[in-house]
Design an enzyme around this catalytic site. Structure first.
Site, PDB file in Angstrom:
ATOM      1  N   ASN A 250       8.821  46.829  29.529  1.00 31.89           N
ATOM      2  CA  ASN A 250       8.759  46.045  30.776  1.00 31.89           C
ATOM      3  C   ASN A 250       9.595  46.763  31.838  1.00 31.89           C
ATOM      4  O   ASN A 250      10.806  46.945  31.670  1.00 31.89           O
ATOM      5  CB  ASN A 250       9.299  44.634  30.479  1.00 31.89           C
ATOM      6  CG  ASN A 250       9.283  43.746  31.702  1.00 31.89           C
ATOM      7  OD1 ASN A 250       9.629  44.192  32.797  1.00 31.89           O
ATOM      8  ND2 ASN A 250       8.911  42.495  31.532  1.00 31.89           N
TER       9      ASN A 250
ATOM     10  N   HIS B 153      12.639  45.713  36.016  1.00 29.63           N
ATOM     11  CA  HIS B 153      13.973  45.885  36.590  1.00 29.63           C
ATOM     12  C   HIS B 153      14.198  47.254  37.228  1.00 29.63           C
ATOM     13  O   HIS B 153      15.208  47.451  37.899  1.00 29.63           O
ATOM     14  CB  HIS B 153      15.041  45.493  35.569  1.00 29.63           C
ATOM     15  CG  HIS B 153      14.919  44.025  35.249  1.00 29.63           C
ATOM     16  ND1 HIS B 153      14.985  43.061  36.233  1.00 29.63           N
ATOM     17  CD2 HIS B 153      14.632  43.370  34.099  1.00 29.63           C
ATOM     18  CE1 HIS B 153      14.778  41.874  35.685  1.00 29.63           C
ATOM     19  NE2 HIS B 153      14.555  42.033  34.400  1.00 29.63           N
TER      20      HIS B 153
ATOM     21  N   HIS C 211       5.926  41.653  35.199  1.00 32.19           N
ATOM     22  CA  HIS C 211       5.788  40.231  35.549  1.00 32.19           C
ATOM     23  C   HIS C 211       5.697  40.138  37.060  1.00 32.19           C
ATOM     24  O   HIS C 211       6.632  40.519  37.757  1.00 32.19           O
ATOM     25  CB  HIS C 211       7.038  39.493  35.024  1.00 32.19           C
ATOM     26  CG  HIS C 211       6.992  38.007  35.217  1.00 32.19           C
ATOM     27  ND1 HIS C 211       7.925  37.175  34.653  1.00 32.19           N
ATOM     28  CD2 HIS C 211       6.136  37.199  35.892  1.00 32.19           C
ATOM     29  CE1 HIS C 211       7.651  35.913  34.986  1.00 32.19           C
ATOM     30  NE2 HIS C 211       6.577  35.913  35.736  1.00 32.19           N
TER      31      HIS C 211
ATOM     32  N   ARG D 267       5.976  37.822  39.901  1.00 31.05           N
ATOM     33  CA  ARG D 267       6.495  36.477  40.146  1.00 31.05           C
ATOM     34  C   ARG D 267       6.027  35.957  41.496  1.00 31.05           C
ATOM     35  O   ARG D 267       5.813  36.738  42.421  1.00 31.05           O
ATOM     36  CB  ARG D 267       8.026  36.498  40.137  1.00 31.05           C
ATOM     37  CG  ARG D 267       8.614  36.644  38.762  1.00 31.05           C
ATOM     38  CD  ARG D 267      10.124  36.512  38.805  1.00 31.05           C
ATOM     39  NE  ARG D 267      10.641  36.245  37.478  1.00 31.05           N
ATOM     40  CZ  ARG D 267      10.776  35.028  36.954  1.00 31.05           C
ATOM     41  NH1 ARG D 267      10.489  33.958  37.662  1.00 31.05           N
ATOM     42  NH2 ARG D 267      11.233  34.882  35.737  1.00 31.05           N
TER      43      ARG D 267
ATOM     44  N   ARG E 228      10.240  38.954  43.493  1.00 32.19           N
ATOM     45  CA  ARG E 228      11.613  39.474  43.536  1.00 32.19           C
ATOM     46  C   ARG E 228      11.711  40.900  42.987  1.00 32.19           C
ATOM     47  O   ARG E 228      12.657  41.605  43.274  1.00 32.19           O
ATOM     48  CB  ARG E 228      12.566  38.563  42.764  1.00 32.19           C
ATOM     49  CG  ARG E 228      12.390  38.610  41.281  1.00 32.19           C
ATOM     50  CD  ARG E 228      13.405  37.762  40.580  1.00 32.19           C
ATOM     51  NE  ARG E 228      13.177  36.353  40.801  1.00 32.19           N
ATOM     52  CZ  ARG E 228      13.598  35.399  39.959  1.00 32.19           C
ATOM     53  NH1 ARG E 228      14.304  35.732  38.901  1.00 32.19           N
ATOM     54  NH2 ARG E 228      13.324  34.140  40.181  1.00 32.19           N
TER      55      ARG E 228
ATOM     56  N   GLU F 169       2.329  39.827  33.153  1.00 34.85           N
ATOM     57  CA  GLU F 169       2.751  38.440  32.930  1.00 34.85           C
ATOM     58  C   GLU F 169       2.630  37.698  34.253  1.00 34.85           C
ATOM     59  O   GLU F 169       3.069  38.198  35.295  1.00 34.85           O
ATOM     60  CB  GLU F 169       4.209  38.397  32.477  1.00 34.85           C
ATOM     61  CG  GLU F 169       4.461  39.153  31.199  1.00 34.85           C
ATOM     62  CD  GLU F 169       5.941  39.387  30.969  1.00 34.85           C
ATOM     63  OE1 GLU F 169       6.754  39.038  31.841  1.00 34.85           O
ATOM     64  OE2 GLU F 169       6.272  39.930  29.925  1.00 34.85           O
TER      65      GLU F 169
ATOM     66  N   THR G  27      15.544  33.904  35.141  1.00 34.70           N
ATOM     67  CA  THR G  27      14.526  34.584  34.333  1.00 34.70           C
ATOM     68  C   THR G  27      13.683  33.494  33.681  1.00 34.70           C
ATOM     69  O   THR G  27      13.995  32.306  33.798  1.00 34.70           O
ATOM     70  CB  THR G  27      15.163  35.523  33.290  1.00 34.70           C
ATOM     71  OG1 THR G  27      14.127  36.219  32.590  1.00 34.70           O
ATOM     72  CG2 THR G  27      16.016  34.771  32.287  1.00 34.70           C
ATOM     73  N   THR G  28      12.617  33.892  32.998  1.00 29.07           N
ATOM     74  CA  THR G  28      11.751  32.915  32.353  1.00 29.07           C
ATOM     75  C   THR G  28      12.589  32.029  31.431  1.00 29.07           C
ATOM     76  O   THR G  28      13.300  32.528  30.568  1.00 29.07           O
ATOM     77  CB  THR G  28      10.651  33.642  31.546  1.00 29.07           C
ATOM     78  OG1 THR G  28      10.036  34.584  32.417  1.00 29.07           O
ATOM     79  CG2 THR G  28       9.614  32.681  31.030  1.00 29.07           C
TER      80      THR G  28
ATOM     81  N   GLU H  95       2.531  35.412  22.471  1.00 29.61           N
ATOM     82  CA  GLU H  95       3.818  36.110  22.481  1.00 29.61           C
ATOM     83  C   GLU H  95       4.880  35.044  22.268  1.00 29.61           C
ATOM     84  O   GLU H  95       4.960  34.068  23.030  1.00 29.61           O
ATOM     85  CB  GLU H  95       4.046  36.845  23.805  1.00 29.61           C
ATOM     86  CG  GLU H  95       5.413  37.527  23.819  1.00 29.61           C
ATOM     87  CD  GLU H  95       5.642  38.426  25.020  1.00 29.61           C
ATOM     88  OE1 GLU H  95       4.664  38.904  25.625  1.00 29.61           O
ATOM     89  OE2 GLU H  95       6.825  38.647  25.351  1.00 29.61           O
TER      90      GLU H  95
ATOM     91  N   HIS I 269      11.746  38.673  24.957  1.00 29.07           N
ATOM     92  CA  HIS I 269      12.739  38.023  25.821  1.00 29.07           C
ATOM     93  C   HIS I 269      14.139  38.151  25.234  1.00 29.07           C
ATOM     94  O   HIS I 269      14.415  37.653  24.159  1.00 29.07           O
ATOM     95  CB  HIS I 269      12.429  36.544  26.103  1.00 29.07           C
ATOM     96  CG  HIS I 269      12.871  36.194  27.502  1.00 29.07           C
ATOM     97  ND1 HIS I 269      14.176  35.927  27.818  1.00 29.07           N
ATOM     98  CD2 HIS I 269      12.188  36.161  28.668  1.00 29.07           C
ATOM     99  CE1 HIS I 269      14.272  35.714  29.119  1.00 29.07           C
ATOM    100  NE2 HIS I 269      13.083  35.864  29.663  1.00 29.07           N
TER     101      HIS I 269
ATOM    102  N   GLY J 190      12.478  44.560  28.240  1.00 29.55           N
ATOM    103  CA  GLY J 190      12.723  45.072  29.575  1.00 29.55           C
ATOM    104  C   GLY J 190      14.188  45.200  29.941  1.00 29.55           C
ATOM    105  O   GLY J 190      14.728  46.299  30.039  1.00 29.55           O
ATOM    106  N   HIS J 191      14.839  44.075  30.157  1.00 21.27           N
ATOM    107  CA  HIS J 191      16.169  44.085  30.769  1.00 21.27           C
ATOM    108  C   HIS J 191      17.143  44.991  30.025  1.00 21.27           C
ATOM    109  O   HIS J 191      17.784  45.861  30.630  1.00 21.27           O
ATOM    110  CB  HIS J 191      16.692  42.645  30.848  1.00 21.27           C
ATOM    111  CG  HIS J 191      18.005  42.531  31.521  1.00 21.27           C
ATOM    112  ND1 HIS J 191      19.169  42.294  30.840  1.00 21.27           N
ATOM    113  CD2 HIS J 191      18.352  42.651  32.828  1.00 21.27           C
ATOM    114  CE1 HIS J 191      20.177  42.262  31.694  1.00 21.27           C
ATOM    115  NE2 HIS J 191      19.711  42.469  32.903  1.00 21.27           N
TER     116      HIS J 191
HETATM  117  N1  PXP Z   1       8.049  38.795  27.561  1.00 20.85           N
HETATM  118  C1  PXP Z   1       7.903  37.885  28.560  1.00 20.85           C
HETATM  119  C2  PXP Z   1       6.748  36.948  28.487  1.00 20.85           C
HETATM  120  C3  PXP Z   1       8.793  37.851  29.652  1.00 20.85           C
HETATM  121  O1  PXP Z   1       8.618  36.940  30.635  1.00 20.85           O
HETATM  122  C4  PXP Z   1       9.831  38.813  29.710  1.00 20.85           C
HETATM  123  C5  PXP Z   1      10.737  38.854  30.905  1.00 20.85           C
HETATM  124  O2  PXP Z   1       9.983  39.149  32.042  1.00 20.85           O
HETATM  125  C6  PXP Z   1       9.944  39.733  28.662  1.00 20.85           C
HETATM  126  C7  PXP Z   1       9.055  39.692  27.586  1.00 20.85           C
HETATM  127  C8  PXP Z   1      11.022  40.775  28.632  1.00 20.85           C
HETATM  128  O3  PXP Z   1      12.265  40.120  28.529  1.00 20.85           O
HETATM  129  P1  PXP Z   1      13.595  40.972  28.726  1.00 20.85           P
HETATM  130  O4  PXP Z   1      13.561  41.516  30.110  1.00 20.85           O
HETATM  131  O5  PXP Z   1      14.680  39.963  28.510  1.00 20.85           O
HETATM  132  O6  PXP Z   1      13.582  42.055  27.685  1.00 20.85           O
END
Ligand code: PXP
Length: 235
Positions: free
Chosen positions: A8, A11, A44, A46, A50, A71, A101-102, A152, A188, A211-212
């Site tokens: 992802n 960021h 994602h 949004r 952002r 997403e 965040t989600t 997921e 996540h 991602g993060h």
């Molecule tokens: N999967 C989904 C559905 C998400 O919404 C996110 C965050 O955008 C991620 C995975 C990745 O999460 P993280 O950035 O915490 O790794």
């Protein structure tokens, strides 16, 4: 089973948007991640834009060589964008305005007809649809009824608490989903520290979207090395 890593790159765009600049470019990050072995690029889009912008989706759809997983929330605005960009996959998520965040999975059980209608509109356009849900039986069962073939699972509780009960919950949900014929992804809050325990506890998870932490690690390690470290943990 070969487990897939979805990188992802949201960021990278967060950093760019902090200055409203042209760089760093999430597409450049996506191409490096693919070179390092990522099986998929995830972003994602949004409602508040952002991080990822509409033009990012167009460029990513044109250049990603693996798979593009977008997403998005179930809104009319997103339906128009997704039907125009036509990524390989859309993962439908819950989105609350103002959230950092989600915050949780999509309540498929609580809005079954709406989710099914949204998913079938995308499906009719040839887009593969997955649902991001909390790892609970009613959400899995409702996802089957909604007509998708992939979920997921939200790993945020495991990531936040480090509680092994959450691993059991994810493993049980994975088995339930697979027994109903669903493919299972997860994501996540996953990090180099908490990923391996999940891989071992729930071997039926086929794909991880991260991602993060991965982009954060890339600040110190470089993006290729960061991606490879996560892939190593999936082996
Ligand atoms: N999967 C989904 C559905 C998400 O919404 C996110 C965050 O955008 C991620 C995975 C990745 O999460 P993280 O950035 O915490 O790794």
């Amino acid at each position: 089973m070969r487990r897939r890593l979805g990188v992802n790159v949201d960021h990278v765009a967060t950093l760019r948007q902090a200055r409203r600049a042209r760089y760093p470019d999430p597409l450049a990050a996506a191409l490096i991640a693919e070179r390092a072995g990522a099986a998929q690029i995830t972003v994602h889009i949004r409602g508040d834009r952002r991080h990822i912008q509409d033009h990012d989706l167009t460029r990513l759809a044109a250049s990603v060589q693996t798979l593009l997983n977008v997403e998005a929330a179930c809104t009319d605005e997103m339906a128009d964008i997704l039907l125009s960009v036509r990524p390989h996959r859309v993962t439908l998520v819950a989105e609350r305005p103002g959230e950092v965040t989600t915050e949780g999975g999509l309540d498929v059980a609580g809005q079954a007809a709406e989710v099914a209608a949204f998913a079938s509109r995308l499906g009719a356009a040839g887009i593969h649809v997955a649902l991001f849900i909390d790892p609970d039986a009613p959400q899995i069962d409702a996802s089957c009824v909604a007509g998708v073939d992939m979920v997921e699972l939200n790993t945020a509780r495991w990531a936040e608490t480090g509680n092994r009960g959450e691993l059991v919950r994810l493993a049980t949900a994975t088995e339930r989903a697979r027994s109903k014929g669903l493919s299972v992804a997860a994501g996540h809050g996953l990090t180099l520290q908490n990923l391996r325990d999940l891989v071992l506890a729930a071997p039926g998870i086929e794909e991880y979207n991260i991602g993060h932490a991965l982009i954060g690690d890339a600040v110190f390690l470089g993006l290729e090395t960061s991606v490879r470290r996560y892939i190593d943990l999936l082996a």
